[in-house]
Design a protein around this motif. Structure first.
Motif, PDB file in Angstrom:
ATOM      1  N   MET A   1     -26.797  35.985   0.027  1.00 45.40           N
ATOM      2  CA  MET A   1     -25.966  36.640  -0.987  1.00 45.40           C
ATOM      3  C   MET A   1     -24.895  37.501  -0.322  1.00 45.40           C
ATOM      4  SD  MET A   1     -27.117  39.390  -3.904  1.00 45.40           S
ATOM      5  CE  MET A   1     -25.868  40.222  -4.912  1.00 45.40           C
ATOM      6  N   ASP A   2     -23.661  37.345  -0.795  1.00 44.41           N
ATOM      7  CA  ASP A   2     -22.552  38.135  -0.282  1.00 44.41           C
ATOM      8  C   ASP A   2     -22.483  39.438  -1.065  1.00 44.41           C
ATOM      9  OD1 ASP A   2     -20.282  39.170   0.783  1.00 44.41           O
ATOM     10  OD2 ASP A   2     -18.933  37.629  -0.004  1.00 44.41           O
ATOM     11  N   LEU A   3     -22.809  40.546  -0.400  1.00 43.28           N
ATOM     12  CA  LEU A   3     -22.787  41.839  -1.071  1.00 43.28           C
ATOM     13  C   LEU A   3     -21.400  42.190  -1.593  1.00 43.28           C
ATOM     14  CD1 LEU A   3     -25.088  43.976   1.250  1.00 43.28           C
ATOM     15  CD2 LEU A   3     -25.652  42.984  -0.975  1.00 43.28           C
ATOM     16  N   PHE A   4     -20.365  41.665  -0.921  1.00 36.08           N
ATOM     17  CA  PHE A   4     -19.003  41.980  -1.331  1.00 36.08           C
ATOM     18  C   PHE A   4     -18.556  41.168  -2.546  1.00 36.08           C
ATOM     19  CE2 PHE A   4     -19.089  43.763   2.887  1.00 36.08           C
ATOM     20  CZ  PHE A   4     -18.352  44.923   2.735  1.00 36.08           C
ATOM     21  N   ALA A   5     -19.470  40.376  -3.095  1.00 32.47           N
ATOM     22  CA  ALA A   5     -19.192  39.732  -4.372  1.00 32.47           C
ATOM     23  C   ALA A   5     -19.492  40.674  -5.535  1.00 32.47           C
ATOM     24  CB  ALA A   5     -20.020  38.453  -4.508  1.00 32.47           C
ATOM     25  N   LEU A   6     -20.251  41.735  -5.268  1.00 32.76           N
ATOM     26  CA  LEU A   6     -20.532  42.732  -6.296  1.00 32.76           C
ATOM     27  C   LEU A   6     -19.240  43.475  -6.644  1.00 32.76           C
ATOM     28  CD1 LEU A   6     -23.849  44.171  -4.813  1.00 32.76           C
ATOM     29  CD2 LEU A   6     -23.606  42.501  -6.674  1.00 32.76           C
ATOM     30  N   PRO A   7     -18.973  43.709  -7.921  1.00 30.47           N
ATOM     31  CA  PRO A   7     -17.685  44.281  -8.349  1.00 30.47           C
ATOM     32  C   PRO A   7     -17.238  45.530  -7.593  1.00 30.47           C
ATOM     33  CG  PRO A   7     -18.916  43.529 -10.252  1.00 30.47           C
ATOM     34  CD  PRO A   7     -19.829  43.358  -9.076  1.00 30.47           C
ATOM     35  N   PRO A   8     -18.095  46.551  -7.400  1.00 29.55           N
ATOM     36  CA  PRO A   8     -17.605  47.741  -6.688  1.00 29.55           C
ATOM     37  C   PRO A   8     -17.196  47.448  -5.248  1.00 29.55           C
ATOM     38  CG  PRO A   8     -19.633  48.219  -7.883  1.00 29.55           C
ATOM     39  CD  PRO A   8     -19.475  46.738  -7.880  1.00 29.55           C
ATOM     40  N   LEU A   9     -18.029  46.659  -4.542  1.00 30.09           N
ATOM     41  CA  LEU A   9     -17.711  46.340  -3.145  1.00 30.09           C
ATOM     42  C   LEU A   9     -16.536  45.376  -3.046  1.00 30.09           C
ATOM     43  CD1 LEU A   9     -21.280  46.029  -1.571  1.00 30.09           C
ATOM     44  CD2 LEU A   9     -19.662  47.933  -1.439  1.00 30.09           C
ATOM     45  N   ALA A  10     -16.430  44.455  -4.020  1.00 32.67           N
ATOM     46  CA  ALA A  10     -15.295  43.533  -4.035  1.00 32.67           C
ATOM     47  C   ALA A  10     -13.986  44.300  -4.212  1.00 32.67           C
ATOM     48  CB  ALA A  10     -15.472  42.505  -5.153  1.00 32.67           C
ATOM     49  N   ALA A  11     -14.000  45.303  -5.083  1.00 32.47           N
ATOM     50  CA  ALA A  11     -12.803  46.117  -5.292  1.00 32.47           C
ATOM     51  C   ALA A  11     -12.455  46.913  -4.030  1.00 32.47           C
ATOM     52  CB  ALA A  11     -13.032  47.060  -6.472  1.00 32.47           C
ATOM     53  N   LEU A  12     -13.477  47.432  -3.347  1.00 34.98           N
ATOM     54  CA  LEU A  12     -13.252  48.183  -2.111  1.00 34.98           C
ATOM     55  C   LEU A  12     -12.701  47.273  -1.016  1.00 34.98           C
ATOM     56  CD1 LEU A  12     -13.526  50.907  -0.702  1.00 34.98           C
ATOM     57  CD2 LEU A  12     -15.887  50.304  -0.128  1.00 34.98           C
ATOM     58  N   LEU A  13     -13.233  46.045  -0.951  1.00 36.12           N
ATOM     59  CA  LEU A  13     -12.750  45.073   0.033  1.00 36.12           C
ATOM     60  C   LEU A  13     -11.295  44.715  -0.231  1.00 36.12           C
ATOM     61  CD1 LEU A  13     -13.623  43.226   2.413  1.00 36.12           C
ATOM     62  CD2 LEU A  13     -14.113  41.465   0.708  1.00 36.12           C
ATOM     63  N   ASP A  14     -10.958  44.512  -1.505  1.00 38.36           N
ATOM     64  CA  ASP A  14      -9.582  44.185  -1.874  1.00 38.36           C
ATOM     65  C   ASP A  14      -8.655  45.348  -1.543  1.00 38.36           C
ATOM     66  OD1 ASP A  14      -7.472  42.720  -2.897  1.00 38.36           O
ATOM     67  OD2 ASP A  14      -7.795  43.429  -4.944  1.00 38.36           O
ATOM     68  N   LEU A  15      -9.090  46.574  -1.837  1.00 43.68           N
ATOM     69  CA  LEU A  15      -8.275  47.756  -1.553  1.00 43.68           C
ATOM     70  C   LEU A  15      -8.028  47.907  -0.054  1.00 43.68           C
ATOM     71  CD1 LEU A  15      -6.932  50.312  -2.715  1.00 43.68           C
ATOM     72  CD2 LEU A  15      -9.121  51.486  -2.403  1.00 43.68           C
ATOM     73  N   THR A  16      -9.075  47.669   0.740  1.00 41.53           N
ATOM     74  CA  THR A  16      -8.941  47.764   2.203  1.00 41.53           C
ATOM     75  C   THR A  16      -7.980  46.711   2.730  1.00 41.53           C
ATOM     76  OG1 THR A  16     -11.215  48.593   2.371  1.00 41.53           O
ATOM     77  CG2 THR A  16     -10.201  47.753   4.384  1.00 41.53           C
ATOM     78  N   THR A  17      -8.114  45.492   2.214  1.00 45.06           N
ATOM     79  CA  THR A  17      -7.237  44.399   2.646  1.00 45.06           C
ATOM     80  C   THR A  17      -5.786  44.699   2.309  1.00 45.06           C
ATOM     81  OG1 THR A  17      -9.035  42.818   2.288  1.00 45.06           O
ATOM     82  CG2 THR A  17      -6.816  41.925   2.476  1.00 45.06           C
ATOM     83  N   GLN A  18      -5.543  45.136   1.078  1.00 44.50           N
ATOM     84  CA  GLN A  18      -4.173  45.441   0.671  1.00 44.50           C
ATOM     85  C   GLN A  18      -3.602  46.610   1.480  1.00 44.50           C
ATOM     86  OE1 GLN A  18      -2.465  43.447  -1.264  1.00 44.50           O
ATOM     87  NE2 GLN A  18      -4.321  42.200  -1.453  1.00 44.50           N
TER      88      GLN A  18
END
Length: 242
Positions: A1-18
């Motif tokens: 399971m990809d933990l970064f698929a969870l909405p809060p972590l996915a949003a944090l990952l997107d924010l970091t990438t941007q």
């Protein structure tokens, strides 16, 4: 399971990438193709600068624990056959002295989320429903998402890739060796033999981690290990271990 698929972590990952993409675009006129790598280095410096107060606290705690060493030896001699009593007395000694036995772990724990995010950013082909543009970024022609172990096992390790990734690992290992030689605390003769092994090998664990993580995370680890050594060397002058 990809933990970064969870909405809060996915949003944090997107924010970091941007955020990294924006910083890369800002640095591109100056750094060219190395802009993304420079962005990672700048993030590292900012994080480490923010953690200077934690480093000061760690240096103070190391000094205080060294001062408590003789009293800790006496406790082990008295209560060594009673582990529960020894633990209670040890914790009480730390409390009475106002010293935290875990203060040395704070810098590592504080940086763990940053390293984890950098690792995740350069492992995901898609972030926020779109292609991860950071994976196209390189340093000296080596993609920032490449790890040494993956390059070797996947057969994609050319001479340039091997050289750059090995230099990163060597810098980390070199900082570990300097830490072991100049900043290793005096070993307690009454301590178990395995503690000496841990003290000796711990500075090199980051180099082992660097074998597995993407180049971007490896750059972060290289800068932070060199910074840590320099910072501790300076702080040792203000908080000497006698």
């Amino acid at each position: 399971m990809d933990l970064f698929a969870l909405p809060p972590l996915a949003a944090l990952l997107d924010l970091t990438t941007q955020g990294l993409l924006a910083l890369t675009a800002l640095l591109s006129p100056v750094a060219g193709g190395a802009a993304a790598a420079l962005a990672v280095l700048l993030v590292t410096v900012v994080v480490r600068a923010a953690l200077i107060p934690v480093g000061v606290s760690q240096a103070r705690a190391e000094r205080d624990r060294a001062r408590l060493a003789p009293r800790l030896r006496l406790l082990r001699e008295r209560w060594g056959k009673n582990p529960e009593r020894l633990q209670r007395e040890t914790l009480q000694l730390y409390r009475d002295a106002g010293v935290s036995p875990t203060a040395g772990c704070l810098p590592v724990l504080a940086q763990a989320p940053v390293v984890g995010l950098l690792y995740a950013v350069f492992l995901h082909a898609q972030v926020g429903g779109h292609a991860n543009a950071l994976l196209a970024q390189t340093l000296s022609g080596v993609p920032l998402g490449t790890s040494l172990l993956a390059a070797v096992t996947g057969g994609t390790a050319d001479a340039r890739t091997l050289l750059l990734l090995c230099v990163v690992v060597a810098v980390i290992a070199g900082a570990g060796e300097l830490t072991r030689r100049f900043l290793r605390p005096a070993q307690d003769p009454a301590a178990p033999a395995w503690t000496a092994w841990i003290v000796t090998t711990l500075p090199f664990t980051t180099a082992v981690v660097a074998l597995f993580v993407p180049l971007a995370a490896g750059l972060y680890l290289a800068v932070t290990t060199v910074w840590t050594f320099g910072q501790r060397l300076i702080l040792r002058r203000f908080y000497p271990i006698e």
